[in-house]
Write an enzyme that holds these catalytic residues in place. Structure first.
Site, PDB file in Angstrom:
ATOM      1  N   PRO A   1       0.829  -1.201   0.000  1.00  0.00           N
ATOM      2  CG  PRO A   1      -0.787  -1.592   1.616  1.00  0.00           C
ATOM      3  CD  PRO A   1       0.529  -2.088   1.130  1.00  0.00           C
ATOM      4  CD  GLU A   2       2.725   3.173  -4.501  1.00  0.00           C
ATOM      5  OE1 GLU A   2       2.676   4.368  -4.852  1.00  0.00           O
ATOM      6  OE2 GLU A   2       3.030   2.256  -5.278  1.00  0.00           O
TER       7      GLU A   2
END
Length: 274
Positions: A2-3
């Site tokens: 996840p960014e």
């Protein structure tokens, strides 16, 4: 992994269900995560206390308690946070479960166990190794063209690698670096030191634009990511270059190119991005 947009979406989903709740108890799988889970600290400083705030910092989820301690969660590559009824059978990779006073449980699930759960004093968190070496958030005022020009002096590294360096700016990973550079029409291999002020200004604006759109779409689901309600994001349907190798550019119809940079797949239009 996840960014920034995905972590922001998760925080926004958690906050309405957590703020004001008291954590009654915590259960552990006792399996090793990337870092040891501080069970004693959680028992002493988290259990029995009320949640005051839920926010994102870089790619960390920060849950501030009325004990003046902060629960800091990093999702790693496959980490998930979600709400479940206490009677629901724990999943195989549920490693930490927080029992809440609203008759729900917050569960941290992590298949590959690269995530982490830590506890820090609120007054000391800015001085921890987590944050002292990190650059500014893309949405902070300090993330500016002047700042980037200063940091890029004598930096021969490609602009894509430069943007993915957490010491420069936090939260811009592989997907969004490719999308930002397409948005501003800059080739990913361009040395960072070669960019002028107008290009840095476009990168600041383009970064905020792409990340804001991704947040609005609930993030990008390429593999494992889901939000706190177990739902996938939708921004993958809006990607212009990432994963589009061989597809026609949405602007000039030239086939999108793929190149490996620093071990990561990079996507760009060779005509639009000079």
């Amino acid at each position: 992994m996840p960014e920034l947009p995905e972590v922001e979406v998760i925080c926004r989903g958690l906050a309405p269900n957590l703020i004001g709740c008291r954590i009654l108890a915590t259960s552990f799988s006792n399996k090793k995560l990337r870092l040891p889970v501080p069970q004693k600290l959680i028992s002493e400083k988290i259990n029995g206390h009320r949640i005051l705030q839920v926010e994102r910092r870089a790619k960390f989820i920060m849950i501030t308690m009325d004990s003046a301690f902060i629960l800091v969660i990093h999702l790693g590559m496959t980490g998930r946070l979600g709400f479940f009824a206490p009677a629901t059978t724990p999943a195989r990779h549920d490693h930490v479960r927080w029992r809440l006073d609203n008759n729900m449980e917050l569960r941290f699930n992590d298949t590959r166990r690269f995530g982490s759960v830590q506890v820090f004093k609120e007054t000391e968190i800015n001085d921890t190794d987590l944050f002292t070496s990190l650059g500014p958030d893309p949405f902070w005022d300090s993330f500016s063209a002047s700042y980037l020009m200063e940091k890029s002096r004598k930096r021969t590294s490609p602009i894509k690698n430069f943007l993915m360096d957490n010491r420069i700016v936090v939260g811009i990973g592989n997907i969004y670096a490719s999308e930002i550079l397409f948005n501003v029409r800059i080739h990913p291999v361009t040395p960072a030191q070669k960019l002028d002020r107008s290009q840095w200004e476009m990168i600041v604006q383009g970064s905020r634009e792409i990340l804001s759109k991704a947040i609005a779409e609930g993030g990008t689901t390429i593999a494992d990511y889901v939000n706190s309600s177990g739902e996938k994001g939708y921004f993958q349907h809006k990607l212009k270059v990432y994963g589009k190798n061989g597809n026609p550019c949405s602007i000039c119809r030239t086939p999108i190119s793929r190149q490996v940079m620093a071990g990561r797949a990079t996507f760009f239009c060779g005509k639009c991005q000079k």
